[in-house]
Design a protein around this motif. Sequence first.
Motif, PDB file in Angstrom:
ATOM      1  N   PRO A 158       0.812  -1.225   0.000  1.00  0.00           N
ATOM      2  CA  PRO A 158       0.000   0.000   0.000  1.00  0.00           C
ATOM      3  C   PRO A 158       0.843   1.272   0.000  1.00  0.00           C
ATOM      4  CG  PRO A 158      -0.693  -1.497   1.738  1.00  0.00           C
ATOM      5  CD  PRO A 158       0.567  -2.051   1.178  1.00  0.00           C
ATOM      6  N   THR A 159       2.122   1.168   0.415  1.00  0.00           N
ATOM      7  CA  THR A 159       2.963   2.368   0.449  1.00  0.00           C
ATOM      8  C   THR A 159       3.676   2.612  -0.875  1.00  0.00           C
ATOM      9  OG1 THR A 159       4.778   1.026   1.294  1.00  0.00           O
ATOM     10  CG2 THR A 159       3.438   2.168   2.928  1.00  0.00           C
ATOM     11  N   MET A 217      15.617   5.161   6.098  1.00  0.00           N
ATOM     12  CA  MET A 217      14.641   4.358   5.360  1.00  0.00           C
ATOM     13  C   MET A 217      15.367   3.575   4.265  1.00  0.00           C
ATOM     14  SD  MET A 217      11.702   4.966   6.723  1.00  0.00           S
ATOM     15  CE  MET A 217      10.721   4.072   5.527  1.00  0.00           C
ATOM     16  N   ASN A 222       8.606   2.246  -0.194  1.00  0.00           N
ATOM     17  CA  ASN A 222       8.040   3.364   0.556  1.00  0.00           C
ATOM     18  C   ASN A 222       8.922   4.593   0.344  1.00  0.00           C
ATOM     19  OD1 ASN A 222       6.662   5.042   2.218  1.00  0.00           O
ATOM     20  ND2 ASN A 222       6.793   3.755   4.049  1.00  0.00           N
ATOM     21  N   ALA A 225       8.160   7.983   2.337  1.00  0.00           N
ATOM     22  CA  ALA A 225       8.713   8.130   3.677  1.00  0.00           C
ATOM     23  C   ALA A 225      10.203   8.456   3.623  1.00  0.00           C
ATOM     24  CB  ALA A 225       8.482   6.850   4.484  1.00  0.00           C
ATOM     25  N   GLU A 260       2.065   8.638   1.829  1.00  0.00           N
ATOM     26  CA  GLU A 260       2.914   8.474   3.013  1.00  0.00           C
ATOM     27  C   GLU A 260       3.799   9.700   3.242  1.00  0.00           C
ATOM     28  OE1 GLU A 260       2.925   5.987   5.210  1.00  0.00           O
ATOM     29  OE2 GLU A 260       1.266   5.052   4.137  1.00  0.00           O
ATOM     30  N   ARG A 263       1.865  12.938   4.290  1.00  0.00           N
ATOM     31  CA  ARG A 263       1.463  12.881   5.692  1.00  0.00           C
ATOM     32  C   ARG A 263       2.667  13.117   6.616  1.00  0.00           C
ATOM     33  NH1 ARG A 263       1.862   8.647   9.217  1.00  0.00           N
ATOM     34  NH2 ARG A 263       2.727   7.278   7.648  1.00  0.00           N
ATOM     35  N   LEU A 264       3.794  12.413   6.315  1.00  0.00           N
ATOM     36  CA  LEU A 264       4.957  12.502   7.198  1.00  0.00           C
ATOM     37  C   LEU A 264       5.585  13.892   7.166  1.00  0.00           C
ATOM     38  CD1 LEU A 264       6.467   9.003   6.430  1.00  0.00           C
ATOM     39  CD2 LEU A 264       5.766   9.791   8.696  1.00  0.00           C
TER      40      LEU A 264
ATOM     41  N   TYR C  12       8.931   5.182  13.308  1.00  0.00           N
ATOM     42  CA  TYR C  12       7.649   5.887  13.251  1.00  0.00           C
ATOM     43  C   TYR C  12       7.003   5.748  11.873  1.00  0.00           C
ATOM     44  CZ  TYR C  12       4.206   9.600  13.412  1.00  0.00           C
ATOM     45  OH  TYR C  12       3.033  10.296  13.337  1.00  0.00           O
ATOM     46  N   ALA C  13       7.827   5.949  10.820  1.00  0.00           N
ATOM     47  CA  ALA C  13       7.289   5.882   9.461  1.00  0.00           C
ATOM     48  C   ALA C  13       6.721   4.501   9.171  1.00  0.00           C
ATOM     49  CB  ALA C  13       8.376   6.235   8.448  1.00  0.00           C
ATOM     50  N   GLU C  14       7.416   3.475   9.652  1.00  0.00           N
ATOM     51  CA  GLU C  14       6.933   2.119   9.379  1.00  0.00           C
ATOM     52  C   GLU C  14       5.695   1.789  10.199  1.00  0.00           C
ATOM     53  OE1 GLU C  14      10.357  -0.365   9.900  1.00  0.00           O
ATOM     54  OE2 GLU C  14      11.153   0.170   7.914  1.00  0.00           O
ATOM     55  N   THR C  16       3.389   3.860  11.264  1.00  0.00           N
ATOM     56  CA  THR C  16       2.188   4.589  10.879  1.00  0.00           C
ATOM     57  C   THR C  16       1.821   4.392   9.410  1.00  0.00           C
ATOM     58  OG1 THR C  16       3.572   6.505  10.453  1.00  0.00           O
ATOM     59  CG2 THR C  16       2.503   6.397  12.601  1.00  0.00           C
ATOM     60  N   ALA C  17       2.640   3.623   8.662  1.00  0.00           N
ATOM     61  CA  ALA C  17       2.360   3.453   7.228  1.00  0.00           C
ATOM     62  C   ALA C  17       1.048   2.702   7.022  1.00  0.00           C
ATOM     63  CB  ALA C  17       3.504   2.692   6.565  1.00  0.00           C
ATOM     64  N   GLN C  18       0.429   2.968   5.875  1.00  0.00           N
ATOM     65  CA  GLN C  18      -0.790   2.238   5.524  1.00  0.00           C
ATOM     66  C   GLN C  18      -0.467   0.752   5.381  1.00  0.00           C
ATOM     67  OE1 GLN C  18      -2.345   4.299   1.985  1.00  0.00           O
ATOM     68  NE2 GLN C  18      -4.212   4.405   3.191  1.00  0.00           N
ATOM     69  N   LYS C  19      -1.312  -0.079   5.928  1.00  0.00           N
ATOM     70  CA  LYS C  19      -1.088  -1.523   5.854  1.00  0.00           C
ATOM     71  C   LYS C  19      -2.100  -2.152   4.901  1.00  0.00           C
ATOM     72  CE  LYS C  19       1.819  -1.682   9.515  1.00  0.00           C
ATOM     73  NZ  LYS C  19       1.868  -0.255   9.796  1.00  0.00           N
ATOM     74  N   SER C  20      -1.686  -3.264   4.307  1.00  0.00           N
ATOM     75  CA  SER C  20      -2.664  -3.973   3.486  1.00  0.00           C
ATOM     76  C   SER C  20      -3.681  -4.644   4.409  1.00  0.00           C
ATOM     77  CB  SER C  20      -1.989  -5.011   2.601  1.00  0.00           C
ATOM     78  OG  SER C  20      -0.690  -5.294   3.015  1.00  0.00           O
TER      79      SER C  20
END
Lengths: 357, 117, 152
Positions: A158-159, A217, A222, A225, A260, A263-264, C12-14, C16-20
């Motif tokens: 999804p990311t 990261m 992603n 992010a 992502e 938002r961040l 934090y980024a991981e 709060t990330a959108q999850k499937s």
Amino acid sequence: MSKNDMIFKFENKPAIYSVGTVAGKKEWEGALPGIYDCHCDDDTFGMPTWEQSESEMQRLALNHALAKLAWDDGKLGLLFAGDLINQCTSSGYGLLDFDVPFLGLFGACSTLAEGIIMTAFTVNAGYVNAAAAVTSSHNCSAERQFRFPVEYGGQRTPTSQWTVTGAGAFIVGRRSLLDIEEKLIEAKNASQSQPSPLFTHVRIAEAMPGRSIECGMNDANNMGAAMAPAAGDTLLRYFTVSGTKPSDYDLIITGDLGYEGHRLTGELLAQKGIHLGNNFADCGLLIYDRERQDMHAGGSGCACSALVMGAYILPKIERGELRNVLFIGTGALMSQMSVQQGLPIPAIAHLVRLIYE
Amino acid sequence: MDYLWAFIVGGLICVVAELLLCYTKLTAARILTIYVVAGVFLTAIGLYKPLVDFAGCGATTPLTGFGYALAEGVKKAVDERGIFGALTGGLTATSGGIAAALTFAFLAALAFKGKPK
Amino acid sequence: MIPIYKKDYKKYAEKTAQKSNVLVCCIKAFLVGGAICTFAQWLYNMFITRLGEENTRLLVPVVLIFLTALTTGLGWFDKLAKHAGGGTLVPITGFANAISSAAIDSKNEGWVLGLGSKIFTIAGPVILYGTLASVIYGVVLYLLKLAGAGGA
């Protein structure tokens, strides 16, 4: 304020006169449908390989931008161009037809902002009367190089973001250059209803190049992010040095942070006491209908900001609907090799202030 | 009944992979590799053969079944040829599948041109 | 002036990330994966009466591999795989798709160093580590047999 926190002010206010945009099928049918100069329904643009398709898009984009001005390439003093493919071959091949000195750029997806800054430098300094910034990305050539074969069946997280197929060419010139031609343009625009094919009011006021930043990261799925800290860093420096706040601008738009990263970035700046409001947008979130087209976190790639800025935002500035815009081109500076070696992804964000004048 | 168990066991083996995709950062290529090695290992400790007897193609079609074929082939070859069988057994047993995959892939490359997604 | 400490940011980024939607993904994977295995079982039952066990064991995966190569070339396989995830990845179809997609994709770079080497991009590790595991298993089996024979 340290010396490297400088904002470059363009006192001669170089103008963006003409933009050519070329889009793929998904972009043409996206959330901003049919606003681009040309498109191709099978994304090949008549070429046998995806890499050649991408080059062809650059050629078409610059041709469209020149044609709108009724110029030939002799009027351009310099070309700045770049793309995502190894050694920027899409630009090298795509601009073969143009008899103009060519300086290649690599800024990943921030290439458009980098190109605009370079054209503004050279035009503002008076070295050239006009220069062009060209960039492109192609979903299939990027998938092949960075991920899997195009036909490979895999599930996207999804990311993850979708590399935009398209190209944009932005012609920047000296403000006084077109005094006579401007009159012609205005006459022409008056006879045509919108969208205006040429810009006479879009000026580049300032620029603040970004710094390479990584915050650990290393997930290539992603990228938003990975790029958010760079976008946050550039914006924070800009607001601090200029003494302005987000509400001073009609629009603050980033290149391809996606859901992502968007938002961040907002959250990172909020920690520093800077609150971005409804005027904070992202080209990657605007270009597709994420639900209908199943685009996960949004669009990415060099062409993402080129298409949205060139065909959607600049016309709004031209019409005076937006008068003070911060455009932040964002890019992730990794290669396939650096990702395989497990290195974190460095990112960059270049800021350009565009005004109506 | 054999259809039902093939469906359930095969489906569950796929769900394990889906959970790995969702909860870990493992790439698809890594999951395939893990599955084959896991198939060899589970066969070696005697757990996979009963599953194949029970679920048929539900256990042989997933890539763990490829590992099962490798391991069974090696076992047979070591019985017949001793230490040399350790080298020949695995690939001999799976040679048909690998050759078919390479041949059909080559033919597909001759016949088709890439299309955008 | 980097806005946040590195270590915290990644976490934090991981987080709060959108999850499937794991449940939906697993149901899709279960149904598609199960269906492929059931189809394989149907092929098996068809062939076994006519061809004998050894040929059937070979022919069932070969048919699946052929169908995968065909649907990959037609551009259908990735549309199914996008939803099925593990359901098409793990059956032999995922292995066949990895090989045929790489073959189709890389022929522009030439028949030898393009198609010829890239065809193994994803399949290579599977064949390498599978073979390696089987050789180790074979050596262990042989040593166990020696030990068993010595003890007897």
